[in-house]
Enzyme design. Structure first.
Site, PDB file in Angstrom:
ATOM      1  N   ASN A   7      39.842 -42.790   9.274  1.00 21.69           N
ATOM      2  CA  ASN A   7      40.293 -43.739   8.252  1.00 21.69           C
ATOM      3  C   ASN A   7      39.272 -44.882   8.158  1.00 21.69           C
ATOM      4  OD1 ASN A   7      41.520 -46.120   7.170  1.00 21.69           O
ATOM      5  ND2 ASN A   7      43.483 -45.082   7.264  1.00 21.69           N
ATOM      6  N   ASP A   9      39.366 -47.521   5.975  1.00 15.40           N
ATOM      7  CA  ASP A   9      39.874 -48.767   5.363  1.00 15.40           C
ATOM      8  C   ASP A   9      39.311 -50.000   6.054  1.00 15.40           C
ATOM      9  OD1 ASP A   9      41.509 -47.095   3.955  1.00 15.40           O
ATOM     10  OD2 ASP A   9      43.341 -47.645   5.015  1.00 15.40           O
ATOM     11  N   HIS A  10      39.167 -49.891   7.374  1.00 18.09           N
ATOM     12  CA  HIS A  10      38.783 -51.054   8.184  1.00 18.09           C
ATOM     13  C   HIS A  10      37.362 -51.521   7.885  1.00 18.09           C
ATOM     14  CE1 HIS A  10      42.524 -50.056  10.181  1.00 18.09           C
ATOM     15  NE2 HIS A  10      42.082 -48.817  10.163  1.00 18.09           N
ATOM     16  N   HIS A  43      42.997 -45.605   2.082  1.00 17.45           N
ATOM     17  CA  HIS A  43      44.285 -45.990   1.489  1.00 17.45           C
ATOM     18  C   HIS A  43      44.029 -46.919   0.301  1.00 17.45           C
ATOM     19  CE1 HIS A  43      48.577 -47.773   2.454  1.00 17.45           C
ATOM     20  NE2 HIS A  43      48.444 -47.423   1.187  1.00 17.45           N
ATOM     21  N   ARG A  45      45.569 -49.288  -1.651  1.00 20.24           N
ATOM     22  CA  ARG A  45      46.807 -50.069  -1.684  1.00 20.24           C
ATOM     23  C   ARG A  45      47.023 -50.674  -3.063  1.00 20.24           C
ATOM     24  NH1 ARG A  45      49.837 -52.134   2.417  1.00 20.24           N
ATOM     25  NH2 ARG A  45      49.453 -51.151   4.417  1.00 20.24           N
ATOM     26  N   ARG A  49      43.701 -54.518  -1.166  1.00 19.91           N
ATOM     27  CA  ARG A  49      43.214 -55.483  -0.163  1.00 19.91           C
ATOM     28  C   ARG A  49      41.967 -54.996   0.584  1.00 19.91           C
ATOM     29  NH1 ARG A  49      47.766 -55.119   4.540  1.00 19.91           N
ATOM     30  NH2 ARG A  49      49.196 -55.558   2.835  1.00 19.91           N
ATOM     31  N   GLU A  70      45.222 -41.850   1.006  1.00 19.93           N
ATOM     32  CA  GLU A  70      46.529 -42.362   1.438  1.00 19.93           C
ATOM     33  C   GLU A  70      47.051 -43.243   0.314  1.00 19.93           C
ATOM     34  OE1 GLU A  70      46.149 -43.819   5.510  1.00 19.93           O
ATOM     35  OE2 GLU A  70      47.898 -45.044   5.033  1.00 19.93           O
ATOM     36  N   THR A 101      50.588 -49.875   7.754  1.00 14.90           N
ATOM     37  CA  THR A 101      51.776 -49.072   7.424  1.00 14.90           C
ATOM     38  C   THR A 101      52.743 -49.072   8.607  1.00 14.90           C
ATOM     39  OG1 THR A 101      50.237 -47.684   6.196  1.00 14.90           O
ATOM     40  CG2 THR A 101      52.471 -46.858   6.433  1.00 14.90           C
ATOM     41  N   GLU A 151      52.611 -35.794   8.267  1.00 10.55           N
ATOM     42  CA  GLU A 151      51.891 -36.512   9.323  1.00 10.55           C
ATOM     43  C   GLU A 151      52.926 -37.327  10.094  1.00 10.55           C
ATOM     44  OE1 GLU A 151      48.407 -38.744   8.145  1.00 10.55           O
ATOM     45  OE2 GLU A 151      48.546 -40.040   9.902  1.00 10.55           O
ATOM     46  N   HIS A 191      48.268 -43.000  13.634  1.00  5.38           N
ATOM     47  CA  HIS A 191      48.583 -44.433  13.618  1.00  5.38           C
ATOM     48  C   HIS A 191      48.561 -45.004  15.025  1.00  5.38           C
ATOM     49  CE1 HIS A 191      49.872 -48.315  12.255  1.00  5.38           C
ATOM     50  NE2 HIS A 191      49.694 -47.897  11.028  1.00  5.38           N
ATOM     51  N   GLY A 213      41.779 -44.615  12.667  1.00  3.84           N
ATOM     52  CA  GLY A 213      40.895 -45.566  11.998  1.00  3.84           C
ATOM     53  C   GLY A 213      40.509 -46.742  12.859  1.00  3.84           C
ATOM     54  N   HIS A 214      41.485 -47.614  13.123  1.00  2.00           N
ATOM     55  CA  HIS A 214      41.197 -48.913  13.733  1.00  2.00           C
ATOM     56  C   HIS A 214      40.386 -48.812  15.026  1.00  2.00           C
ATOM     57  CE1 HIS A 214      41.899 -53.201  14.126  1.00  2.00           C
ATOM     58  NE2 HIS A 214      42.086 -52.976  15.409  1.00  2.00           N
TER      59      HIS A 214
HETATM   60  N1  PXP Z   1      47.594 -42.297   9.244  1.00  5.54           N
HETATM   61  C1  PXP Z   1      48.229 -43.052   8.321  1.00  5.54           C
HETATM   62  C2  PXP Z   1      49.165 -42.387   7.392  1.00  5.54           C
HETATM   63  C3  PXP Z   1      48.003 -44.448   8.238  1.00  5.54           C
HETATM   64  O1  PXP Z   1      48.691 -45.200   7.356  1.00  5.54           O
HETATM   65  C4  PXP Z   1      47.050 -45.027   9.091  1.00  5.54           C
HETATM   66  C5  PXP Z   1      46.725 -46.486   8.948  1.00  5.54           C
HETATM   67  O2  PXP Z   1      46.142 -46.751   7.718  1.00  5.54           O
HETATM   68  C6  PXP Z   1      46.397 -44.194  10.009  1.00  5.54           C
HETATM   69  C7  PXP Z   1      46.710 -42.839  10.089  1.00  5.54           C
HETATM   70  C8  PXP Z   1      45.366 -44.732  10.951  1.00  5.54           C
HETATM   71  O3  PXP Z   1      45.914 -45.709  11.776  1.00  5.54           O
HETATM   72  P1  PXP Z   1      44.967 -46.565  12.721  1.00  5.54           P
HETATM   73  O4  PXP Z   1      44.060 -47.357  11.841  1.00  5.54           O
HETATM   74  O5  PXP Z   1      45.920 -47.383  13.508  1.00  5.54           O
HETATM   75  O6  PXP Z   1      44.191 -45.587  13.552  1.00  5.54           O
END
Ligand code: PXP
Length: 237
Positions: A7, A9-10, A43, A45, A49, A70, A101, A151, A191, A213-214
Site C-alpha cells: 500500500n 498511500d503513505h 486508496h 479517499r 487526503r 481501495e 480504515t 480481505e 492492516h 503499507g505503513h
Molecule cells: N488493507 C486495507 C484494506 C487497508 O485499508 C489498509 C490501510 O490503508 C491496509 C491493508 C494496509 O494497512 P497498513 O498501512 O496498516 O499496513
C-alpha cells in the site's frame, strides 16, 4: 506462500505534507514491483487526503503486476473506478475523521448498497474484494452478495497489547480464514501488519495475499536514510 500487496498511500501522505510532487507514489510503485511485490494498493479517499485522481490514472498505466484500488462505495468513487478499471477494487468503509480504515465493512447492514457497487464494478471486469472483520456473519454475507475475494481486517490483532490478547485475535483471524476457504472465497489479510507480527498471519494455510503499507514505508525511511545523507554530502562537496 502468500503474495504481498504494498500500500503506497503513505508515500502520498508525505507528498501532501508539502503539497508538491515528491515523493511520488507512482515512482514508489515501480520500486516495489522491482523488489518483487505482487500488487500495488492505493486508496482514493473521498477527501483525497493522500492519493489523488492523477495518481490512480498513472498507476493503472504503469503497474505491471496488479493494481488494487481501495475505495468506498460512494457513487462518485464507483464511477471513477469504472472509468479507471483497476485490476481489483477493495471496498472499505470510510469515515472522514478517521486516521486510517478503522473497521471492516458492515456487509450485513448495507448488503443492498454494497451489492450494487460490486455489480457495477464487476460489469467492468474489475475483481472485487470486501474488507471485513473476522466475523462469520459478515463473511457469509459477502459470499451471499456475490464477491469472490475478501480481505480480513487484522487491525485488532496488530494492536493487541499482550500475548493473550494477540492469541485471541489471531484465533479469530485463523477461524475466519478457514471458514472463508470452506465457502470457496479467496482470502487476503491486512492492516497494521509489520515485521514482527506478519509472519504468523503469513503462515495461516490458504491465505492468498497480505496487504501491507505503513510498516514497509516506515522501514524504507530508515533503510534509505543513510544513503540519502551520503548522496547529499557528496553533492555539496
Ligand atoms: N488493507 C486495507 C484494506 C487497508 O485499508 C489498509 C490501510 O490503508 C491496509 C491493508 C494496509 O494497512 P497498513 O498501512 O496498516 O499496513
Amino acid at each position: 506462500m502468500p503474495e504481498l500487496g504494498v500500500n503506497i498511500d503513505h508515500v502520498a501522505t508525505l507528498r501532501q505534507a508539502r503539497g508538491g510532487v515528491e515523493p511520488d507514489p507512482v515512482a514508489a510503485a515501480l520500486i516495489c514491483e522491482k523488489a518483487g511485490c505482487n500488487s500495488l494498493v492505493a486508496h482514493l479517499r473521498e477527501d483525497r487526503r493522500h492519493i489523488n485522481d492523477a495518481d490512480i490514472k498513472k498507476l493503472r498505466r504503469v503497474v505491471k503486476t496488479r493494481f488494487n484500488l481501495e475505495m468506498s462505495i460512494n457513487q462518485n468513487i464507483v464511477q471513477i473506478a469504472r472509468k479507471i478499471r483497476p485490476h481489483q477494487a477493495t471496498l472499505v468503509p470510510e469515515k472522514r475523521q478517521e486516521l486510517t480504515t478503522e473497521g471492516g465493512l458492515s456487509v450485513t447492514k448495507n448488503s443492498a448498497k454494497i451489492k450494487r457497487a460490486v455489480e457495477l464494478l464487476k460489469e467492468k471486469d474489475i475483481d472485487v474484494s470486501l474488507f471485513i472483520d473476522p466475523d462469520e456473519k459478515e463473511i457469509y454475507e459477502a459470499k451471499a452478495i456475490g464477491v469472490d475475494i475478501i480481505e480480513i481486517h487484522t487491525g485488532r490483532y496488530s494492536l493487541a497489547v499482550n500475548r493473550e490478547a494477540t492469541d485471541i485475535e489471531y484465533r479469530k483471524i485463523k477461524n475466519a480464514i478457514d471458514y472463508s476457504l470452506s465457502l470457496g472465497l479467496v482470502v487476503n489479510a491486512g492492516h497494521g501488519l509489520n515485521y514482527l507480527n506478519a509472519k504468523r498471519i503469513a503462515n495461516i494455510k490458504g491465505v492468498n495475499e497480505l496487504n501491507i503499507g505503513h510498516s514497509i514505508i516506515s522501514r524504507a525511511i530508515f533503510s534509505g536514510l543513510y544513503k540519502a545523507v551520503k548522496d547529499m554530502k557528496a553533492l555539496i562537496k
